[in-house]
Design a protein around this motif. Sequence first.
Motif, short mmCIF file in Angstrom:
data_model
loop_
_atom_site.label_atom_id
_atom_site.label_comp_id
_atom_site.label_asym_id
_atom_site.label_seq_id
_atom_site.Cartn_x
_atom_site.Cartn_y
_atom_site.Cartn_z
N LEU A 710 0.86 -1.19 0.00
CA LEU A 710 0.00 0.00 0.00
C LEU A 710 0.89 1.23 0.00
N MET A 711 0.67 2.15 -0.95
CA MET A 711 1.45 3.38 -1.08
C MET A 711 0.47 4.55 -0.99
N GLU A 888 -9.76 -3.58 3.11
CA GLU A 888 -10.02 -4.14 1.78
C GLU A 888 -8.82 -4.90 1.22
N ASN A 889 -7.64 -4.66 1.79
CA ASN A 889 -6.42 -5.33 1.34
C ASN A 889 -5.67 -5.94 2.53
N PRO A 890 -6.29 -6.90 3.20
CA PRO A 890 -5.67 -7.44 4.43
C PRO A 890 -4.37 -8.20 4.16
N ASP A 891 -4.13 -8.61 2.91
CA ASP A 891 -2.91 -9.36 2.61
C ASP A 891 -1.72 -8.46 2.31
N ALA A 892 -1.92 -7.13 2.38
CA ALA A 892 -0.80 -6.21 2.17
C ALA A 892 0.24 -6.41 3.27
N ASP A 893 1.52 -6.48 2.88
CA ASP A 893 2.58 -6.69 3.86
C ASP A 893 3.66 -5.61 3.78
N PHE A 894 3.28 -4.44 3.25
CA PHE A 894 4.18 -3.29 3.22
C PHE A 894 3.32 -2.04 3.05
N ILE A 895 3.61 -0.99 3.83
CA ILE A 895 2.89 0.27 3.70
C ILE A 895 3.89 1.42 3.76
N PHE A 896 3.82 2.29 2.76
CA PHE A 896 4.56 3.55 2.77
C PHE A 896 3.53 4.66 2.75
N GLU A 956 7.32 -3.35 11.68
CA GLU A 956 8.57 -3.14 10.93
C GLU A 956 8.35 -2.85 9.45
N VAL A 957 7.19 -3.23 8.90
CA VAL A 957 6.96 -3.05 7.46
C VAL A 957 6.06 -1.84 7.18
N ILE A 958 5.79 -1.03 8.20
CA ILE A 958 5.00 0.18 8.01
C ILE A 958 5.93 1.38 8.12
N PHE A 959 5.99 2.16 7.06
CA PHE A 959 6.87 3.33 7.02
C PHE A 959 6.01 4.59 6.94
N ALA A 960 5.50 4.98 8.12
CA ALA A 960 4.72 6.22 8.23
C ALA A 960 5.71 7.37 8.32
N THR A 961 5.68 8.28 7.37
CA THR A 961 6.74 9.29 7.23
C THR A 961 6.12 10.67 7.16
N ALA A 972 4.02 9.88 13.24
CA ALA A 972 4.73 9.08 12.25
C ALA A 972 5.95 8.41 12.90
N SER A 973 6.52 7.45 12.19
CA SER A 973 7.70 6.75 12.70
C SER A 973 9.00 7.28 12.12
N TRP A 974 8.92 7.97 10.95
CA TRP A 974 10.10 8.47 10.26
C TRP A 974 9.83 9.89 9.79
N HIS A 975 10.88 10.56 9.34
CA HIS A 975 10.68 11.88 8.76
C HIS A 975 11.63 12.10 7.59
N VAL A 976 11.19 12.93 6.66
CA VAL A 976 12.05 13.51 5.63
C VAL A 976 11.87 15.02 5.73
#
Length: 992
Positions: A710-711, A888-896, A956-961, A972-976
């Motif tokens: 999920l992007m 709607e996408n429970p099988d997603a294993d990565f989120i940005f 670990e696979v969720i990159f909330a930025t 969020a967990s990260w920043h730019v």
Amino acid sequence: MDITDSTLPDPTPEPLPSLEEIRAQVSRLEASLRAKDVALSGRIIHVCHHLPVEITRAVPQSTPILGGSTHLPSAAAEFKPEEQEVTTESHDAQWRIHARTAHTAMISGIRSLSQTHEQFVVAWTGEVLLQTQSGPTPTLDPVPTLPHLLPTEQGHANGDHAENGDFNGFKTPVEQPLKVFNGEFNDAERQEIESELNRFTEVEAAADDRGKLHYVPVFLPPDVSKGHYEGFCKKTLWPLFHYLLWLDSTATVPSPDPLFIHYHRANALFASRVAEIYQPGDLIIVHDYHLLLAPKMIREALGNYQQPHQSWTQHFHSPSPAIGNGQPKGMDWESSQSTPRSHDFRGGQSLDKPGGFFGHVGSALGQHLRNPHQTAEIMIGMFMHTPWPSSEIFRCIPKRREILDGMLGANVISFQTYAYSRHFVSTCIRVCGYESAQGGVEANGSFTAVTHCPIGIDIKRVSHDRDSPGVAPKMEALKTLYKDKKIIIGREKLDPAKGVYNKLQAFEKLLEVYPEWRGKVVLIQVTTPALSETPQLERKTAELVSHINGTYGGLDFTPVHHYHQAIEREEYFALLSVADLALITSLRDGMNTTSMEFILCQDKTFKSPLVLSEFMGTATSFQSALQINPHDLLGVAEAIDKALRMSQEEKEERHAQLYSSISGSTSHTWAATILTQLLENVGGDHTAHQTPALDLGVMKKAYKKAKKRLMLFDYDGTLTPIVKVPSHAIPTERTRRAISAVAADPRNIVYLISGRDGDFLMEHWGDVEGLGLSAEHGSFVRAPGADEFSNMTETLDMSWMSEVEEIFRYYMERTTGSTIEVKKASITWHYRNSDPDFGEFQCKQALDLLESSLAPRRPVEVLVGKKNLEVRPLAVNKGEIVRRLMYENPDADFIFCAGDDKTDEDMFRSLRTVFPPGGSGPGQPLMLKPPVAVTSSLDPEDAEQLPDVELHLTPEVIFATTVGPPAKKTLASWHVTCPEEVVEALEGLCEA
């Protein structure tokens, strides 16, 4: 229009998890925090008003008692002292310490945490009693070893006086009546008391297996202790918290209230004492209304509090220069004389005696400011055992802002009921103008969670007391004494808030309206003196008892038996066991142990019903009780009549539900839940915090391994810089290429989630294949591959808009220059052109009304903007769109997920809260319930049929930025730092 606090009924409380489940959750939370390098010491510091012990000092009769008084203690115990209570006596017979029976539920709950944590109770010593002797103090052998200090078979602890006056072979002197010591102890005496408390701790822990507590005494000067407890606590806070305004004249509470000076100083001394024993990683829990200023003071003293405004608190941010030279002195603005020091609880030197007006909080804690661990998070929780009044009542309290700010120094504040927590949030909005946030209050740049948890009783201990051998004979005696009579039982302190007088009036009404009960029912009312008791109340109660007995009694029958005294514990449990009805008519109260103990006692006897005031904190939990309004005397009489005529089948059915309530919510589950609530609100899991820079290497590895991604991206400020003219925020060709590249990957589901309208998004992004668009914060959604937007609000219940418009119109008519803007899916009240101060005031009033009356019963959220107040559907926000996409996408294993402003925090919050605090238990799947964005468009019956889905995500696979500076506080967990870095990250993922 009524703009006071909502009177909507509390929601029925959900059953608490089992004690084992709560303790497992505590373990998971602690493991999770330690994995994030959050310091946890394994210690809990409880800050309470009074130590659970009574201290007595024996002095020869000839010794002059400086500062002493000859009056007896003002408050009587609820029960007569028992021989088996743990008692210790010093080797020279100068000091005697024994356990107090007050606040047994709280102490039982605290003690239950000793199985997993080392615990300290920081509290006032209480009034130290003096026992004068007619003979000299005996000289004893050396202090006996621990086994000899335990209670013997005869019920005497070593050091107790035997009946014949012998004490370990010595003839004990004759003791005189107790007096209260009103002086101050010197350093040597304080050390003696601390030493004896340490010895009492060892004896108490060995006497039973309930857990070990270390007692840390707070020594208050007599004027401070009296002004604090008997003054501000009992004359100001207690009446107003129980909806008892000052009765005849406001002159009894002058402004400014001089008693607040003592309240303030006492809280400062408690904070100082906590700091002396504090270690990084300690959990601090402050209890009840006596210490409302303490959370903030403790945080200030430990050097981890942000105070945006200049005030007296600025002195606590740095130690006095005198500290650094090894000669601790007072604050710079106090006396330059050195302050006496006494033995520290950890063996070092510490401050015990305050100097100057506010005490030496700053100097006592300057040592912690030099501690290399000072950056460790300070974790403070607070629990209110008393009711919390509506904002209209609370605003009458002097120093109301200081009290609220003091409480908001805690990470989490917990109340007995949902209603009390709602009142507190409302008070913060109306009195201080703070913003409410999801689950709490935002104030002074920090967030304080606000929640609730009912306290219960110690089932095991009460059952033991109920089943003790001495209870059964007394039960038989009562049955014989009141043969063929219905017994109504009540036990309260003789306090106006307890409603004893109302109860007697209602009983009289019963005998008047239902004459068939005359001579067939008795009311046994036990009262104990209360500090706030007035002679007028005692006189009126006695007169009413005499009137009822004179009118409806006779030579052979007395309808009311009033015992204004402490009774034996066995008599009390015998009364509860044989009663045909328990009658509790409190005008306002938090927890009532009598009702719980009655239910437990009746489980072994008749399953008799309970008539309970609806103004009790326990009322929402005891739905099967006959709930009454104690001011409605006829209604109470009717409830009594109904209860006395109730069939046995109905009694058993109601009792089963009541018993289930008390067995599932005990003092042990309460304590474990309070600990859980504190751990859930530290460590930054669900609160704003600073974040590290986005690690592109880590994200690339997770991206490569993922099978479905999920992007999710905001637009303005995230993919393009913020510009003055919104129409000029056109995406660059580089940005379009990056988005197009990730959208072209079949394993990716890519969405732009923006506040922009659909026309703008279609103009600049409509031709990108595989790209989903969400316009106007989720009001309109175009799925990847679709041609047009779907209106997500068409199927929503928008009937609330008329209610909101009516409320906004009320404020618009009274606020010159304000306007209302009605949109398709939201309604906004603007006051930009109004008087700034009056507009802010009206905004607070409107916000409180909407949050207390509308938001709890309609699927809406209230947003505070810049000079405006907006109400929109819960299903229409970025966070709900994210939850919908995960569902709607429970099988997603990565989120940005990337965003930059306050509306994007909803997305980050949704990504965080999908995980339970502390993580899922071993082997437990991560489940997601149908989100509001899905269920709001369905009929309730259809929504209930939707299943929960199992997610394939880990943190670990969720990159909330977030896009912004490193110091920005975010969920969020990260920043730019800028939109260009978001594009660079996308290009890096495409290369991967």
